[in-house]
Write an enzyme that holds these catalytic residues in place. Structure first.
Site, PDB file in Angstrom:
ATOM      1  N   GLU A  17       0.864  -1.191   0.000  1.00 11.75           N
ATOM      2  CA  GLU A  17       0.000   0.000   0.000  1.00 11.75           C
ATOM      3  C   GLU A  17       0.895   1.234   0.000  1.00 11.75           C
ATOM      4  O   GLU A  17       1.894   1.285   0.712  1.00 11.75           O
ATOM      5  CB  GLU A  17      -0.887   0.020   1.253  1.00 11.75           C
ATOM      6  N   GLY A 108     -14.543   5.589   4.999  1.00 13.56           N
ATOM      7  CA  GLY A 108     -13.745   6.749   5.421  1.00 13.56           C
ATOM      8  C   GLY A 108     -13.994   7.014   6.891  1.00 13.56           C
ATOM      9  O   GLY A 108     -15.027   6.609   7.443  1.00 13.56           O
TER      10      GLY A 108
HETATM   11  P1  FAD Z   1     -17.783   0.395   7.150  1.00  9.00           P
HETATM   12  O1  FAD Z   1     -17.715  -0.915   6.504  1.00  9.00           O
HETATM   13  O2  FAD Z   1     -18.945   1.263   6.803  1.00  9.00           O
HETATM   14  O3  FAD Z   1     -17.759   0.145   8.742  1.00  9.00           O
HETATM   15  C1  FAD Z   1     -17.626   1.212   9.653  1.00  9.00           C
HETATM   16  C2  FAD Z   1     -18.379   0.862  10.939  1.00  9.00           C
HETATM   17  O4  FAD Z   1     -19.780   0.836  10.694  1.00  9.00           O
HETATM   18  C3  FAD Z   1     -18.034  -0.507  11.529  1.00  9.00           C
HETATM   19  O5  FAD Z   1     -18.123  -0.428  12.921  1.00  9.00           O
HETATM   20  C4  FAD Z   1     -19.127  -1.413  10.960  1.00  9.00           C
HETATM   21  O6  FAD Z   1     -19.360  -2.559  11.767  1.00  9.00           O
HETATM   22  C5  FAD Z   1     -20.314  -0.470  10.976  1.00  9.00           C
HETATM   23  N1  FAD Z   1     -21.295  -0.762   9.917  1.00  9.00           N
HETATM   24  C6  FAD Z   1     -21.038  -1.143   8.653  1.00  9.00           C
HETATM   25  N2  FAD Z   1     -22.177  -1.270   7.957  1.00  9.00           N
HETATM   26  C7  FAD Z   1     -23.188  -0.946   8.818  1.00  9.00           C
HETATM   27  C8  FAD Z   1     -24.600  -0.869   8.692  1.00  9.00           C
HETATM   28  N3  FAD Z   1     -25.205  -1.174   7.539  1.00  9.00           N
HETATM   29  N4  FAD Z   1     -25.320  -0.488   9.781  1.00  9.00           N
HETATM   30  C9  FAD Z   1     -24.710  -0.174  10.954  1.00  9.00           C
HETATM   31  N5  FAD Z   1     -23.369  -0.229  11.133  1.00  9.00           N
HETATM   32  C10 FAD Z   1     -22.615  -0.611  10.071  1.00  9.00           C
HETATM   33  N6  FAD Z   1      -9.479   5.653   5.087  1.00  9.00           N
HETATM   34  C11 FAD Z   1      -9.307   6.645   4.180  1.00  9.00           C
HETATM   35  O7  FAD Z   1      -9.753   7.786   4.400  1.00  9.00           O
HETATM   36  N7  FAD Z   1      -8.647   6.424   3.001  1.00  9.00           N
HETATM   37  C12 FAD Z   1      -8.137   5.190   2.684  1.00  9.00           C
HETATM   38  O8  FAD Z   1      -7.560   5.022   1.611  1.00  9.00           O
HETATM   39  C13 FAD Z   1      -8.295   4.115   3.629  1.00  9.00           C
HETATM   40  N8  FAD Z   1      -7.817   2.870   3.366  1.00  9.00           N
HETATM   41  C14 FAD Z   1      -8.025   1.838   4.261  1.00  9.00           C
HETATM   42  C15 FAD Z   1      -7.574   0.551   3.960  1.00  9.00           C
HETATM   43  C16 FAD Z   1      -7.772  -0.495   4.854  1.00  9.00           C
HETATM   44  C17 FAD Z   1      -7.273  -1.892   4.515  1.00  9.00           C
HETATM   45  C18 FAD Z   1      -8.430  -0.255   6.088  1.00  9.00           C
HETATM   46  C19 FAD Z   1      -8.616  -1.390   7.080  1.00  9.00           C
HETATM   47  C20 FAD Z   1      -8.883   1.022   6.406  1.00  9.00           C
HETATM   48  C21 FAD Z   1      -8.694   2.085   5.500  1.00  9.00           C
HETATM   49  N9  FAD Z   1      -9.155   3.390   5.764  1.00  9.00           N
HETATM   50  C22 FAD Z   1      -8.979   4.400   4.850  1.00  9.00           C
HETATM   51  C23 FAD Z   1      -9.801   3.680   7.045  1.00  9.00           C
HETATM   52  C24 FAD Z   1     -11.349   3.480   6.977  1.00  9.00           C
HETATM   53  O9  FAD Z   1     -11.902   4.473   6.143  1.00  9.00           O
HETATM   54  C25 FAD Z   1     -11.879   3.588   8.397  1.00  9.00           C
HETATM   55  O10 FAD Z   1     -11.441   2.489   9.162  1.00  9.00           O
HETATM   56  C26 FAD Z   1     -13.378   3.805   8.533  1.00  9.00           C
HETATM   57  O11 FAD Z   1     -13.635   4.189   9.892  1.00  9.00           O
HETATM   58  C27 FAD Z   1     -14.243   2.594   8.247  1.00  9.00           C
HETATM   59  O12 FAD Z   1     -14.255   2.284   6.921  1.00  9.00           O
HETATM   60  P2  FAD Z   1     -15.002   0.943   6.398  1.00  9.00           P
HETATM   61  O13 FAD Z   1     -14.961   0.979   4.947  1.00  9.00           O
HETATM   62  O14 FAD Z   1     -14.495  -0.226   7.108  1.00  9.00           O
HETATM   63  O15 FAD Z   1     -16.501   1.269   6.922  1.00  9.00           O
END
Ligand code: FAD
Length: 297
Positions: A17, A108
């Site tokens: 990454e 995000g």
């Molecule tokens: P989600 O999948 O939406 O989850 C977030 C939270 O909401 C979790 O607690 C989940 O259990 C909960 N949730 C999910 N769906 C629902 C639903 N339908 N109803 C209720 N609760 C729900 N951030 C950046 O800004 N830029 C990047 O390039 C970036 N790259 C990343 C790469 C990796 C491998 C990882 C692990 C993280 C990265 N992040 C990045 C950080 C990420 O944006 C944060 O961790 C963010 O807080 C959660 O993103 P997510 O896509 O996991 O969210």
């Protein structure tokens, strides 16, 4: 090339990454750095997306350069939480038009400013909505999603977190990449639990080589990841000497990667922190192990 096709080959591989610059003035030097990492020929590279999307142009420029100039497949990260539907539709079009086949679909982080706004007005609340939108675009993207072996900080418990993770996979995530782990057992336990929950897509563990003592604090703050005693001892002992700390940190990450391979994981994603020498040393440390098929099914 689609990342799922790389993962399905089941040969031992490593991916990196990288992150784009925050400012235009550093664009050329950051791009050069990411190209040096591409020269070590990882299986693929992912390019992160700055919160809010202000630097998304850099993400795509870097991803395209790595793919076109170095032949390394790339994945563009895309976050949705602070974006409008129009902006996301345009981004999906742009990614497609640049020939990038892989998107890491993320929500995000919730910044304090965002936390104080009316959620009912947000176009996107969770990554699953972005995954659905990418699917509905009609383009044949390979989609990655994020997962959290130590539970996402906003989740009440692991069961809830895994339930939502399954929704992302059901919506179309082809594979998952994990938050960084410093203790492989946490990853193995997590894998067991998600398989039990019916999540069967490939899961790539995220490994961050810690190469200086300051990075430790930042990494814990960012990820909340557990630091095993064995690792803390390394930082305590070598943290004051940059060269020793770097060597010990790379050795620790290499050891983690070898343990993952030996336990049936075929691809590991390394948070390279834009450090070509670190990427190159890890590739070198694994040179006799990588790209072989050990019959892992
Ligand atoms: P989600 O999948 O939406 O989850 C977030 C939270 O909401 C979790 O607690 C989940 O259990 C909960 N949730 C999910 N769906 C629902 C639903 N339908 N109803 C209720 N609760 C729900 N951030 C950046 O800004 N830029 C990047 O390039 C970036 N790259 C990343 C790469 C990796 C491998 C990882 C692990 C993280 C990265 N992040 C990045 C950080 C990420 O944006 C944060 O961790 C963010 O807080 C959660 O993103 P997510 O896509 O996991 O969210």
């Amino acid at each position: 090339m689609k990342i799922i096709d790389i993962l399905n080959k089941k040969t031992m591989s490593l991916s990196f990454e990288v992150f784009p610059p925050k400012k235009e003035t550093s664009f050329e030097s950051v791009k050069e750095t990411t190209e040096k990492i591409a020269e070590s020929k990882p299986a693929f590279m992912s390019v992160t997306y700055g919160a809010g999307g202000g630097t998304s142009r850099f993400t795509l420029d870097i991803a395209r350069t790595i793919e076109e100039k170095h032949g390394v497949p790339t994945m563009a990260h895309l976050t949705c939480v602070s974006s409008s539907k129009d902006l996301i539709h345009n981004k999906i079009e742009e990614i497609h038009s640049m020939g990038i086949e892989n998107i890491m679909a993320l929500r995000g982080d919730l910044t304090p400013e965002l936390e104080n706004t009316d959620r009912s007005k947000w176009d996107y609340r969770h990554a699953v909505e972005l995954i659905r939108e990418i699917k509905e675009s009609g383009y044949d993207f390979c989609i990655g999603g994020a997962c959290y072996p130590e539970v996402h900080p906003e989740s009440e418990n692991q069961r809830e977190d895994i339930k939502h993770l399954k929704e992302k996979v059901d919506a179309g995530a082809d594979f998952l990449v994990s938050q960084m782990v410093f203790d492989n057992n946490l990853f193995y336990n997590f894998l067991y639990k998600i398989r039990e929950a019916g999540i069967m897509v490939p899961v790539i563990p995220g490994i961050m080589p810690i190469t200086n003592a300051i990075q430790v604090e930042k990494a814990i703050k960012l990820s909340g990841s557990f630091m095993p005693q064995r690792f803390k001892a390394i930082v305590d002992y070598f943290g004051q000497d940059p060269e020793s700390m770097k060597q010990a940190g790379i050795a620790y990450a290499t050891d983690q990667i070898i343990d993952l391979y030996a336990n049936g994981v075929t691809n590991v994603h390394v948070y390279s922190m834009n450090k070509p020498d670190v990427a190159e040393t890890i590739m070198h440390n694994l040179s006799n192990i990588l790209w072989k098929d050990y019959g892992v099914k």
